[in-house]
Write a protein that holds these residues in place. Structure first.
Motif, mmCIF file in Angstrom:
data_model
loop_
_atom_site.group_PDB
_atom_site.id
_atom_site.type_symbol
_atom_site.label_atom_id
_atom_site.label_comp_id
_atom_site.label_asym_id
_atom_site.label_seq_id
_atom_site.Cartn_x
_atom_site.Cartn_y
_atom_site.Cartn_z
ATOM 1 N N ILE A 123 39.082 40.683 41.704
ATOM 2 C CA ILE A 123 39.183 40.901 40.040
ATOM 3 C C ILE A 123 38.220 39.909 39.332
ATOM 4 O O ILE A 123 38.040 38.675 39.904
ATOM 5 C CB ILE A 123 40.541 41.409 40.342
ATOM 6 N N SER A 124 37.982 39.863 37.769
ATOM 7 C CA SER A 124 37.318 39.910 37.493
ATOM 8 C C SER A 124 37.797 38.364 36.805
ATOM 9 O O SER A 124 37.138 36.989 36.650
ATOM 10 C CB SER A 124 36.634 40.251 35.866
ATOM 11 N N ALA A 125 39.270 37.785 36.779
ATOM 12 C CA ALA A 125 39.628 36.836 35.952
ATOM 13 C C ALA A 125 39.678 36.250 37.466
ATOM 14 O O ALA A 125 39.911 34.803 37.012
ATOM 15 C CB ALA A 125 41.619 37.241 35.855
ATOM 16 N N ASN A 126 39.822 35.882 38.369
ATOM 17 C CA ASN A 126 39.642 35.213 39.862
ATOM 18 C C ASN A 126 38.305 35.183 40.711
ATOM 19 O O ASN A 126 38.762 34.778 41.817
ATOM 20 C CB ASN A 126 40.980 36.332 40.721
ATOM 21 N N ARG A 127 37.550 35.496 39.944
ATOM 22 C CA ARG A 127 36.489 34.844 40.827
ATOM 23 C C ARG A 127 35.706 33.649 40.876
ATOM 24 O O ARG A 127 35.723 32.954 41.746
ATOM 25 C CB ARG A 127 35.020 35.798 40.401
ATOM 26 N N GLU A 128 35.886 33.193 39.986
ATOM 27 C CA GLU A 128 36.038 31.571 40.111
ATOM 28 C C GLU A 128 36.921 30.774 40.757
ATOM 29 O O GLU A 128 36.752 30.023 41.881
ATOM 30 C CB GLU A 128 35.556 30.470 38.679
ATOM 31 N N GLU A 186 38.394 30.551 48.978
ATOM 32 C CA GLU A 186 38.402 32.400 49.944
ATOM 33 C C GLU A 186 37.713 33.302 50.149
ATOM 34 O O GLU A 186 37.419 34.226 51.138
ATOM 35 C CB GLU A 186 39.847 32.791 48.403
ATOM 36 N N VAL A 187 36.631 32.947 50.163
ATOM 37 C CA VAL A 187 35.350 33.380 50.121
ATOM 38 C C VAL A 187 33.672 32.569 50.287
ATOM 39 O O VAL A 187 33.844 31.097 49.740
ATOM 40 C CB VAL A 187 35.075 35.055 48.562
ATOM 41 N N ASP A 188 33.147 33.046 50.292
ATOM 42 C CA ASP A 188 31.864 32.258 50.742
ATOM 43 C C ASP A 188 30.789 32.907 49.606
ATOM 44 O O ASP A 188 30.076 32.188 49.371
ATOM 45 C CB ASP A 188 31.143 32.485 52.304
ATOM 46 N N MET A 189 31.106 34.055 49.134
ATOM 47 C CA MET A 189 29.783 34.468 47.925
ATOM 48 C C MET A 189 30.601 35.507 47.538
ATOM 49 O O MET A 189 31.464 36.003 47.775
ATOM 50 C CB MET A 189 28.621 34.305 48.304
ATOM 51 N N ILE A 190 30.661 35.714 46.141
ATOM 52 C CA ILE A 190 30.607 37.095 45.097
ATOM 53 C C ILE A 190 29.795 37.992 45.147
ATOM 54 O O ILE A 190 28.427 37.526 44.065
ATOM 55 C CB ILE A 190 31.711 36.639 43.854
ATOM 56 N N PHE A 191 29.361 39.363 45.501
ATOM 57 C CA PHE A 191 28.790 40.057 44.342
ATOM 58 C C PHE A 191 29.628 40.966 43.796
ATOM 59 O O PHE A 191 30.235 42.091 44.420
ATOM 60 C CB PHE A 191 28.193 41.288 45.566
ATOM 61 N N ALA A 192 30.105 41.263 42.639
ATOM 62 C CA ALA A 192 31.314 41.598 41.600
ATOM 63 C C ALA A 192 30.472 41.876 40.339
ATOM 64 O O ALA A 192 31.798 41.609 39.392
ATOM 65 C CB ALA A 192 32.247 41.106 42.052
ATOM 66 N N THR A 193 29.418 42.569 39.804
ATOM 67 C CA THR A 193 29.388 42.343 38.515
ATOM 68 C C THR A 193 29.839 41.131 37.320
ATOM 69 O O THR A 193 29.907 41.052 36.617
ATOM 70 C CB THR A 193 29.468 43.518 37.740
ATOM 71 N N GLY A 242 32.938 38.654 48.156
ATOM 72 C CA GLY A 242 34.460 39.276 47.428
ATOM 73 C C GLY A 242 33.425 40.579 46.732
ATOM 74 O O GLY A 242 32.438 39.927 46.478
ATOM 75 N N ILE A 243 33.934 40.986 47.031
ATOM 76 C CA ILE A 243 33.343 42.827 45.700
ATOM 77 C C ILE A 243 34.036 43.594 44.944
ATOM 78 O O ILE A 243 35.877 42.835 44.914
ATOM 79 C CB ILE A 243 32.881 43.567 47.150
ATOM 80 N N LYS A 244 34.226 44.290 44.207
ATOM 81 C CA LYS A 244 35.298 45.231 43.111
ATOM 82 C C LYS A 244 35.799 45.425 44.618
ATOM 83 O O LYS A 244 34.459 46.607 45.256
ATOM 84 C CB LYS A 244 34.545 45.106 42.194
ATOM 85 N N TYR A 245 37.029 46.301 44.187
ATOM 86 C CA TYR A 245 36.920 47.691 44.399
ATOM 87 C C TYR A 245 37.351 48.732 44.166
ATOM 88 O O TYR A 245 37.629 50.004 44.507
ATOM 89 C CB TYR A 245 38.870 47.143 45.663
ATOM 90 N N ASP A 246 37.213 48.454 42.804
ATOM 91 C CA ASP A 246 37.427 49.769 41.988
ATOM 92 C C ASP A 246 36.737 50.375 40.919
ATOM 93 O O ASP A 246 37.127 50.612 39.987
ATOM 94 C CB ASP A 246 39.133 49.509 41.784
ATOM 95 N N GLN A 247 35.054 49.967 41.490
ATOM 96 C CA GLN A 247 34.508 50.256 40.283
ATOM 97 C C GLN A 247 33.081 50.955 41.023
ATOM 98 O O GLN A 247 32.089 50.813 42.289
ATOM 99 C CB GLN A 247 33.508 49.033 39.819
ATOM 100 N N PRO A 248 33.189 53.115 41.227
ATOM 101 C CA PRO A 248 32.550 53.573 41.746
ATOM 102 C C PRO A 248 30.890 53.380 41.568
ATOM 103 O O PRO A 248 30.524 52.776 40.278
ATOM 104 C CB PRO A 248 32.504 55.446 40.908
ATOM 105 N N VAL A 295 37.881 49.717 27.795
ATOM 106 C CA VAL A 295 39.232 49.506 29.090
ATOM 107 C C VAL A 295 40.520 47.966 28.333
ATOM 108 O O VAL A 295 39.547 47.384 27.696
ATOM 109 C CB VAL A 295 38.785 48.037 30.794
ATOM 110 N N SER A 296 41.427 48.446 28.763
ATOM 111 C CA SER A 296 42.330 47.430 27.902
ATOM 112 C C SER A 296 42.155 46.380 28.040
ATOM 113 O O SER A 296 41.853 45.327 28.900
ATOM 114 C CB SER A 296 44.269 47.480 27.992
ATOM 115 N N GLY A 297 41.870 44.790 27.070
ATOM 116 C CA GLY A 297 41.400 43.814 27.160
ATOM 117 C C GLY A 297 40.142 43.986 27.530
ATOM 118 O O GLY A 297 39.883 42.703 26.924
ATOM 119 N N SER A 298 39.708 45.039 26.886
ATOM 120 C CA SER A 298 37.854 44.186 27.279
ATOM 121 C C SER A 298 36.720 43.613 25.607
ATOM 122 O O SER A 298 37.834 44.621 24.583
ATOM 123 C CB SER A 298 36.983 45.364 27.795
ATOM 124 N N THR A 299 36.254 43.293 25.442
ATOM 125 C CA THR A 299 35.541 42.783 24.660
ATOM 126 C C THR A 299 34.719 43.816 24.138
ATOM 127 O O THR A 299 33.964 44.017 22.737
ATOM 128 C CB THR A 299 35.338 41.688 23.904
#
Length: 284
Positions: free
Chosen positions: A90-95, A102-109, A46-52, A156-160
């Motif tokens: 996406i961040s909200a669905n990683r866990e 759905e994935v074996d591992m995640i590299f996504a900030t 799993g990775i992000k698709y929208d972070q240059p 970004v909207s919703g960010s703290t």
């Protein structure tokens, strides 16, 4: 006729056993307390698709620091490029992605936190980021969050992230929200805002894109710690140790430094040398 029938039955039984043996080793199918460490035909990452600069999908191409770190680790685990199945997380669905197989591992900030460690396992960290500011390349007024009094700050909207600055550093900052960080950078380019805030390497990735190179800079005064780890399903101790070994090798052979430079070129950015490169935590 009887001998022929018995022979066919024996062949069928042998084929069934052979197929069963092959299937049991595939990644994604439980093999005790671990999955990816067992190896198999493919590995789902799993990775992000929208972070240059970090995780970006452009057509059929997957680029970014996180993505290249994932490639390095997968190779050390015995998987070639064509054995990787990329998945957007996406961040909200990683866990959820890890818990639902759905994935074996995640590299996504994916920041390592105690709360998340109660739900999934982590290897790493492979990078330590910090909240920072992105400003115009010629800006000499903003050197840190305290300099944002009376200025416009985009997040970004919703960010703290921006709220943290308002609460802890500059009460008079004017907060501006946009749907995505690319929208914040557009606002910065037009002068609608004075700065953008999120993790420093995310800002560097945005600044390093072809259309932005040379226009912006990361201030370089991080004021938080975000330890990016490799998300794994709960109970993945063996895989965690293998991934940590790969991360250590990546740092020692110089690949880690090369990848950071490659994906932040043109952003006038250097990672925090007091925190990077990091030493992976012991696996639990």
């Amino acid at each position: 006729m009887r001998k022929h029938t018995m022979g066919l039955l024996a062949m069928a039984a042998a084929s069934t056993l052979a197929l069963s043996a092959c299937g049991s080793a595939e990644v994604g199918e439980p093999t005790g307390d671990d999955t990816a460490a067992a190896g198999g035909e493919t590995i789902r990452i799993g990775i992000k698709y929208d972070q240059p600069g970090l995780g970006l999908k452009e057509g059929s191409e997957f680029t970014g620091f996180d993505t290249d770190v994932a490639r390095y680790v997968a190779d050390k685990l015995g998987y070639s490029e064509d054995q990787i199945e990329w998945a957007e997380t996406i961040s909200a669905n990683r866990e959820t992605a890890l818990q639902n197989d759905e994935v074996d591992m995640i590299f996504a900030t994916y920041s390592i936190t105690d709360e998340r460690k109660g739900l999934v396992d982590f290897a790493g960290p492979y990078f330590v980021a910090g909240q920072d500011l992105l400003v115009a390349a010629d800006n000499t007024d903003i050197m840190g969050p305290e300099d944002l009094e009376g200025k416009n700050l985009c997040s970004v909207s919703g960010s703290t992230s921006a709220e943290n600055i308002k609460n802890d550093h500059a009460e008079g900052v004017q907060l501006v929200e946009r749907p995505g960080y690319a929208d914040c950078v557009t606002a910065l380019a037009s002068g609608a805002v004075d700065a953008v805030t999120t993790d420093d390497i995310i800002l560097a990735g945005l600044a390093a894109t072809e259309q932005n190179a040379g226009k912006f800079k990361v201030v370089g005064a991080p004021f938080s710690e975000e330890r990016y780890g490799v998300g794994l399903p709960d109970g993945s101790t063996d895989t965690c140790e293998e991934v940590n070994t790969a991360i250590t090798e990546m740092i020692e052979d110089g690949t880690w430094e090369e990848l950071v430079a490659k994906h932040t070129e043109g952003a006038d950015y250097s990672p925090n040398e007091e925190l990077n490169p990091p030493e992976p935590d012991a696996c639990e």
